[in-house]
Design an enzyme around this catalytic site. Structure first.
Site, mmCIF file in Angstrom:
data_model
loop_
_atom_site.group_PDB
_atom_site.id
_atom_site.type_symbol
_atom_site.label_atom_id
_atom_site.label_comp_id
_atom_site.label_asym_id
_atom_site.label_seq_id
_atom_site.Cartn_x
_atom_site.Cartn_y
_atom_site.Cartn_z
ATOM 1 N N GLY A 55 7.363 -3.277 -9.485
ATOM 2 C CA GLY A 55 6.027 -3.685 -9.076
ATOM 3 C C GLY A 55 5.037 -2.597 -9.440
ATOM 4 N N GLN A 60 -2.708 2.056 -8.934
ATOM 5 C CA GLN A 60 -1.745 3.005 -9.509
ATOM 6 C C GLN A 60 -2.064 3.348 -10.962
ATOM 7 O OE1 GLN A 60 1.871 0.606 -8.032
ATOM 8 N NE2 GLN A 60 2.573 2.714 -8.043
ATOM 9 N N CYS A 100 8.539 4.612 -5.493
ATOM 10 C CA CYS A 100 7.198 4.250 -5.960
ATOM 11 C C CYS A 100 6.912 5.042 -7.232
ATOM 12 C CB CYS A 100 6.172 4.593 -4.882
ATOM 13 S SG CYS A 100 4.483 4.207 -5.374
ATOM 14 N N LEU A 101 6.412 4.360 -8.260
ATOM 15 C CA LEU A 101 6.113 5.050 -9.526
ATOM 16 C C LEU A 101 5.023 6.112 -9.337
ATOM 17 C CD1 LEU A 101 6.156 2.077 -12.090
ATOM 18 C CD2 LEU A 101 7.925 3.793 -11.686
ATOM 19 N N HIS A 142 4.913 -3.770 -0.263
ATOM 20 C CA HIS A 142 4.677 -2.425 -0.824
ATOM 21 C C HIS A 142 3.412 -2.435 -1.699
ATOM 22 C CE1 HIS A 142 6.210 1.416 -2.818
ATOM 23 N NE2 HIS A 142 5.270 1.021 -3.657
ATOM 24 N N GLU A 143 3.308 -3.452 -2.562
ATOM 25 C CA GLU A 143 2.162 -3.507 -3.489
ATOM 26 C C GLU A 143 0.860 -3.812 -2.751
ATOM 27 O OE1 GLU A 143 2.688 -2.234 -6.265
ATOM 28 O OE2 GLU A 143 4.878 -2.356 -6.126
ATOM 29 N N HIS A 146 -0.610 -0.753 -1.412
ATOM 30 C CA HIS A 146 -1.383 0.029 -2.398
ATOM 31 C C HIS A 146 -2.845 -0.414 -2.418
ATOM 32 C CE1 HIS A 146 1.392 2.671 -4.421
ATOM 33 N NE2 HIS A 146 2.264 1.703 -4.652
#
Ligand SMILES: [Zn+2]
Length: 178
Positions: A55, A60, A100-101, A142-143, A146
């Site tokens: 994701g 991000q 997480c990236l 999670h997204e 963000h």
């Protein structure tokens, strides 16, 4: 804000890391979905697959608009797009490891809702609703976090945060030097 997408150099976009302040901002709904937005989505899928993520949310890549892409199966043809997503309902609980990236090197055990229903617009601006459980439900939560400026490390207690202090300090040093 559509203008943020219009002005972005899509090829130059990169996944930004903690503690970049753009990751802590509350993102703005998108008022228009067109070819330019679809080009951004393609670029985000590219960065997500390259980073081996499932994701990726627009903040991000430094663009504070409310959209994210996902591929719960990590298949190239499983490309899910959520524009202006709203979580309509959350049921049950699940606990699991999350990465997480934008916070490389940090994995946390996080409790999330087990079943969620999300309403959003697709890549053509059409509204849809989806109910998902377990892994995809975790990704959508999670997204969406963000888009509200919340990272996985904001979801864990001080003990878990302390366990990752070295990695976080290193990311802070890298950000200060950039
Ligand atoms: Zn993330």
């Amino acid at each position: 804000m559509y203008a943020k997408i219009e002005q972005a150099n899509l090829d130059a976009l990169r996944v930004i890391h903690y503690p970049d302040p753009r990751l802590g901002e509350i993102s703005t709904p998108l008022e228009r979905v067109d070819d330019r937005v679809r080009a951004l989505l393609n670029r985000m899928f590219e960065l997500m697959f390259t980073g081996r993520g499932v994701g990726l949310a627009a903040p991000q890549v430094g663009i504070n608009v409310r959209l994210f892409v996902a591929s719960p199966t990590f298949e190239e043809d499983d490309r899910q797009v959520f524009i202006n997503p709203e979580i309509l309902s959350v049921e049950g609980k699940q606990e699991g490891e999350e990465g997480c990236l934008s916070v490389p090197g940090v994995n946390c055990r996080i409790t999330r809702g087990n079943v969620v229903t999300v309403r959003a617009l697709d890549a053509y601006g059409e509204p849809f609703e989806v109910t998902a459980e377990e892994m995809p439900a975790r990704i959508y939560q999670h997204e969406t976090d963000h888009l509200d400026g919340r990272l996985l490390i904001d979801r864990v207690g001080t003990v878990a945060r302390f366990a990752h202090r070295r990695t976080l300090k290193q990311l802070e040093a890298e950000f200060a030097a950039s």
